[in-house]
Design a protein around this motif. Structure first.
Motif, PDB file in Angstrom:
ATOM      1  N   VAL A 320     -17.407 -31.216  34.734  1.00  0.00           N
ATOM      2  CA  VAL A 320     -18.671 -31.961  34.695  1.00  0.00           C
ATOM      3  C   VAL A 320     -19.228 -32.195  36.096  1.00  0.00           C
ATOM      4  CG1 VAL A 320     -19.676 -34.204  34.124  1.00  0.00           C
ATOM      5  CG2 VAL A 320     -18.201 -33.041  32.466  1.00  0.00           C
ATOM      6  N   GLU A 321     -18.360 -32.564  37.029  1.00  0.00           N
ATOM      7  CA  GLU A 321     -18.831 -32.860  38.384  1.00  0.00           C
ATOM      8  C   GLU A 321     -19.466 -31.643  39.032  1.00  0.00           C
ATOM      9  OE1 GLU A 321     -19.052 -35.794  41.617  1.00  0.00           O
ATOM     10  OE2 GLU A 321     -18.623 -35.921  39.482  1.00  0.00           O
ATOM     11  N   ALA A 322     -18.870 -30.479  38.849  1.00  0.00           N
ATOM     12  CA  ALA A 322     -19.430 -29.251  39.419  1.00  0.00           C
ATOM     13  C   ALA A 322     -20.792 -28.930  38.810  1.00  0.00           C
ATOM     14  CB  ALA A 322     -18.469 -28.091  39.209  1.00  0.00           C
ATOM     15  N   ALA A 323     -20.923 -29.142  37.502  1.00  0.00           N
ATOM     16  CA  ALA A 323     -22.216 -28.926  36.853  1.00  0.00           C
ATOM     17  C   ALA A 323     -23.251 -29.920  37.353  1.00  0.00           C
ATOM     18  CB  ALA A 323     -22.057 -29.024  35.336  1.00  0.00           C
ATOM     19  N   LEU A 324     -22.833 -31.152  37.598  1.00  0.00           N
ATOM     20  CA  LEU A 324     -23.749 -32.159  38.146  1.00  0.00           C
ATOM     21  C   LEU A 324     -24.289 -31.709  39.494  1.00  0.00           C
ATOM     22  CD1 LEU A 324     -25.057 -34.984  38.112  1.00  0.00           C
ATOM     23  CD2 LEU A 324     -22.938 -35.886  39.088  1.00  0.00           C
ATOM     24  N   PHE A 325     -23.409 -31.210  40.369  1.00  0.00           N
ATOM     25  CA  PHE A 325     -23.859 -30.699  41.661  1.00  0.00           C
ATOM     26  C   PHE A 325     -24.925 -29.627  41.475  1.00  0.00           C
ATOM     27  CE2 PHE A 325     -19.429 -31.664  43.589  1.00  0.00           C
ATOM     28  CZ  PHE A 325     -19.819 -32.953  43.903  1.00  0.00           C
ATOM     29  N   ALA A 326     -24.694 -28.728  40.535  1.00  0.00           N
ATOM     30  CA  ALA A 326     -25.631 -27.628  40.315  1.00  0.00           C
ATOM     31  C   ALA A 326     -26.981 -28.153  39.820  1.00  0.00           C
ATOM     32  CB  ALA A 326     -25.047 -26.639  39.323  1.00  0.00           C
ATOM     33  N   LEU A 327     -26.943 -29.046  38.848  1.00  0.00           N
ATOM     34  CA  LEU A 327     -28.189 -29.578  38.281  1.00  0.00           C
ATOM     35  C   LEU A 327     -28.980 -30.378  39.310  1.00  0.00           C
ATOM     36  CD1 LEU A 327     -26.822 -30.657  34.783  1.00  0.00           C
ATOM     37  CD2 LEU A 327     -28.283 -28.688  35.282  1.00  0.00           C
ATOM     38  N   GLN A 328     -28.302 -30.917  40.319  1.00  0.00           N
ATOM     39  CA  GLN A 328     -28.978 -31.670  41.372  1.00  0.00           C
ATOM     40  C   GLN A 328     -29.531 -30.773  42.477  1.00  0.00           C
ATOM     41  OE1 GLN A 328     -25.699 -34.198  42.536  1.00  0.00           O
ATOM     42  NE2 GLN A 328     -26.480 -35.953  41.382  1.00  0.00           N
ATOM     43  N   SER A 329     -29.185 -29.491  42.450  1.00  0.00           N
ATOM     44  CA  SER A 329     -29.496 -28.616  43.576  1.00  0.00           C
ATOM     45  C   SER A 329     -30.855 -27.943  43.480  1.00  0.00           C
ATOM     46  CB  SER A 329     -28.400 -27.534  43.703  1.00  0.00           C
ATOM     47  OG  SER A 329     -27.168 -28.117  44.050  1.00  0.00           O
ATOM     48  N   PHE A 330     -31.566 -28.146  42.371  1.00  0.00           N
ATOM     49  CA  PHE A 330     -32.848 -27.467  42.184  1.00  0.00           C
ATOM     50  C   PHE A 330     -33.958 -28.483  41.901  1.00  0.00           C
ATOM     51  CE2 PHE A 330     -29.493 -24.551  40.841  1.00  0.00           C
ATOM     52  CZ  PHE A 330     -29.770 -23.456  41.641  1.00  0.00           C
ATOM     53  N   LYS A 331     -35.102 -28.231  42.502  1.00  0.00           N
ATOM     54  CA  LYS A 331     -36.277 -29.076  42.274  1.00  0.00           C
ATOM     55  C   LYS A 331     -37.129 -28.555  41.119  1.00  0.00           C
ATOM     56  CE  LYS A 331     -35.160 -31.570  45.840  1.00  0.00           C
ATOM     57  NZ  LYS A 331     -34.524 -32.892  45.605  1.00  0.00           N
ATOM     58  N   LYS A 332     -36.885 -27.313  40.689  1.00  0.00           N
ATOM     59  CA  LYS A 332     -37.671 -26.703  39.617  1.00  0.00           C
ATOM     60  C   LYS A 332     -37.013 -26.985  38.264  1.00  0.00           C
ATOM     61  CE  LYS A 332     -39.100 -22.939  42.684  1.00  0.00           C
ATOM     62  NZ  LYS A 332     -39.032 -21.472  42.937  1.00  0.00           N
ATOM     63  N   PRO A 333     -37.773 -26.875  37.167  1.00  0.00           N
ATOM     64  CA  PRO A 333     -37.198 -27.090  35.832  1.00  0.00           C
ATOM     65  C   PRO A 333     -36.078 -26.094  35.525  1.00  0.00           C
ATOM     66  CG  PRO A 333     -39.599 -27.130  35.746  1.00  0.00           C
ATOM     67  CD  PRO A 333     -39.232 -26.644  37.110  1.00  0.00           C
ATOM     68  N   ILE A 334     -35.068 -26.572  34.814  1.00  0.00           N
ATOM     69  CA  ILE A 334     -33.861 -25.783  34.546  1.00  0.00           C
ATOM     70  C   ILE A 334     -33.694 -25.565  33.046  1.00  0.00           C
ATOM     71  CG2 ILE A 334     -31.320 -25.799  34.650  1.00  0.00           C
ATOM     72  CD1 ILE A 334     -31.636 -27.551  37.196  1.00  0.00           C
ATOM     73  N   ILE A 335     -33.392 -24.327  32.668  1.00  0.00           N
ATOM     74  CA  ILE A 335     -32.848 -24.067  31.336  1.00  0.00           C
ATOM     75  C   ILE A 335     -31.358 -23.843  31.566  1.00  0.00           C
ATOM     76  CG2 ILE A 335     -32.829 -22.566  29.332  1.00  0.00           C
ATOM     77  CD1 ILE A 335     -35.876 -22.869  31.584  1.00  0.00           C
ATOM     78  N   TRP A 336     -30.570 -24.711  31.000  1.00  0.00           N
ATOM     79  CA  TRP A 336     -29.145 -24.823  31.336  1.00  0.00           C
ATOM     80  C   TRP A 336     -28.289 -24.152  30.261  1.00  0.00           C
ATOM     81  CZ3 TRP A 336     -26.187 -29.994  30.370  1.00  0.00           C
ATOM     82  CH2 TRP A 336     -24.896 -29.913  30.898  1.00  0.00           C
ATOM     83  N   ILE A 337     -27.437 -23.199  30.681  1.00  0.00           N
ATOM     84  CA  ILE A 337     -26.457 -22.582  29.794  1.00  0.00           C
ATOM     85  C   ILE A 337     -25.102 -23.216  30.095  1.00  0.00           C
ATOM     86  CG2 ILE A 337     -25.339 -20.440  29.078  1.00  0.00           C
ATOM     87  CD1 ILE A 337     -27.802 -18.924  30.088  1.00  0.00           C
ATOM     88  N   ALA A 338     -24.504 -23.850  29.098  1.00  0.00           N
ATOM     89  CA  ALA A 338     -23.255 -24.584  29.313  1.00  0.00           C
ATOM     90  C   ALA A 338     -22.343 -24.432  28.101  1.00  0.00           C
ATOM     91  CB  ALA A 338     -23.544 -26.065  29.579  1.00  0.00           C
ATOM     92  N   GLY A 339     -21.078 -24.814  28.300  1.00  0.00           N
ATOM     93  CA  GLY A 339     -20.129 -24.803  27.199  1.00  0.00           C
ATOM     94  C   GLY A 339     -18.938 -23.920  27.476  1.00  0.00           C
ATOM     95  N   GLY A 340     -17.908 -24.066  26.653  1.00  0.00           N
ATOM     96  CA  GLY A 340     -16.664 -23.327  26.814  1.00  0.00           C
ATOM     97  C   GLY A 340     -15.510 -24.175  26.328  1.00  0.00           C
TER      98      GLY A 340
END
Length: 433
Positions: A320-340
């Motif tokens: 989760v923490e690594a994904a949080l870093f990623a989601l915080q790294s962009f100013k543009k809208p994100i379509i997020w692929i997650a899971g596993g």
């Protein structure tokens, strides 16, 4: 001749077996799974006996056992060996017995590989004879056997630290401690933190301990423990615009032309620069080496820009923490692929950033119930078990200037061999668009 049993025939196991044979042990390798032919070829060439598919033939009275970090202490053979008085070591512990090189050891939940590679880059570019090994996928034992270095830079996992006894780095780093692998630690963050802090248990007052002060669990653990080595905190406050201001020995050195972007990478770079300074590298040499560092694959790796949409591979974000870093790294809208494969994840830290930055979530996994429970009322969601379809579903929600981000927050083992295979498939499918 003492008998040494190696459990697990992966990179670390093969390295340990070869080193043990060279040091005069009677070696046997046992793997509960099937051993790849390439590894069998190495064992046969070294005339090291082995078994696969069971631990039936493994000597249960071996004096020393070097076990794969993936094997928990709860499995029957480990219990039996302990009852018989065997010493259980990690490969990191075993290899450290046969080198006099100085060691920089890096652990933490996130950022270990990037920080480890950057420290190694700073040392080697400054003329230091330094090896790179550990959890990064290179056997420490193999490196000790085949080469002589003045320094080793080692990425160390909590699983490896669980089986040390005398392992003694000169410089130890704990970057952060956030929930991960809690299934191995009775779902206790405290026990997971205790495992991480074993990296300093053999350090003396002459050694250095560098830690992330902004990380709550790490900071509280430092406050509650007796810290013998010199404790050196680093913080996000070191980042000043596009530069890092690093305090060292009463001075502050400013570093520019930084090779990595994002707040989490400022954190990693601060830790790496401090490590290099304490290893004796000048600030001038560090600054010269920084711009040529290339970040690691599968970590916020821009794959392509197609029709104005940027595709980013962050498959290494397995928590989760690594994904949080990623989601915080962009100013543009994100379509997020997650899971596993969920590792006891708590997704609540992501809710605010998802509300703010994410347009839609594509769940890519066998079991997506936890993701759906946390996010289905916040953003549109899709679900699939195919990487090709995941990208198509993400495209359906994307517009010009958006980001399609693979940042799973989970392990990969439900659908893929490992996070690298998951990232490679993402890259390949994007290339075929």
């Amino acid at each position: 001749m003492a008998t040494l049993l190696v459990l697990g025939a992966g990179e670390s196991g093969i390295g340990a077996a070869r080193l043990a044979k060279a040091k005069g042990y009677e070696v046997f390798v046992s793997d509960y799974g099937m051993i790849p032919q390439e590894q069998k070829d190495v064992l046969e060439a070294e005339q090291i006996p082995f078994e696969e598919g069971s631990h039936d033939v493994a000597p249960k009275d071996a004096a020393i056992v070097v076990k794969s970090p993936g094997i928990p202490d709860t499995v029957p053979i480990i219990q039996q060996l302990k009852q018989n008085g065997s010493k259980i070591y990690s490969e990191i512990e075993f290899a450290s017995l046969y080198t006099n090189a100085k060691i920089i050891a890096i652990t933490g939940t996130n950022g270990k590989t990037t920080t480890t590679k950057l420290i190694h880059h700073l040392l080697t570019q400054s003329g230091i004879n330094a090896g790179l090994a550990g959890n990064i996928g290179i056997s420490f034992a193999k490196e000790v056997l085949e080469k002589e270095y003045d320094w080793y830079v080692l990425e160390i996992s909590s699983f490896q630290l669980d089986d040390i006894e005398t392992f003694h780095p000169n410089i130890s780093l704990i970057l952060n401690i956030t929930p991960d692998h809690l299934d191995r630690y009775e779902y206790s963050i405290e026990k997971y933190a205790d495992s991480k802090f074993r990296i300093i248990e053999n350090l003396t007052e002459e050694d250095i301990f560098i830690y992330g002060e902004d990380d709550k669990v790490t900071r509280e653990a430092v406050a509650s423990k007796t810290i013998v080595p010199q404790a050196v905190p680093f913080t996000n406050d070191f980042l000043k615009g596009e530069t890092l201001a690093i305090p060292f020995n009463g001075n502050t050195y400013t570093f520019k032309n930084l090779p990595l972007k994002g707040p989490h990478n400022a954190w990693n770079m601060s830790a790496a620069i401090l490590s290099a300074l304490y290893a004796g590298i000048s600030a001038e040499a560090i600054q010269k080496a920084l711009p040529s560092f290339v970040g690691e694959p599968h970590r916020l790796q821009e794959v392509a820009v197609l029709d104005g949409i940027t595709y980013v591979n962050d498959s290494k974000a397995t928590n989760v923490e690594a994904a949080l870093f990623a989601l915080q790294s962009f100013k543009k809208p994100i379509i997020w692929i997650a899971g596993g494969t969920d590792k006891g994840n708590d997704y609540t830290p992501l809710i605010d950033i998802v509300k703010e930055n994410v347009k839609a979530l594509v769940c890519l996994g066998v079991d997506n119930e936890k993701l759906k429970k946390n996010f289905s009322e916040i953003i549109p969601m899709e679900e699939t078990q195919s990487m090709k379809e995941a990208i198509q579903l993400a495209k359906k929600h994307a517009s010009d200037q958006d980001i399609i981000l693979l940042s799973p927050a989970c392990a990969s083992f439900d659908l893929f061999k490992n996070y690298m295979a998951r990232g490679d498939e993402f890259i390949q499918e994007v290339k075929e668009l």
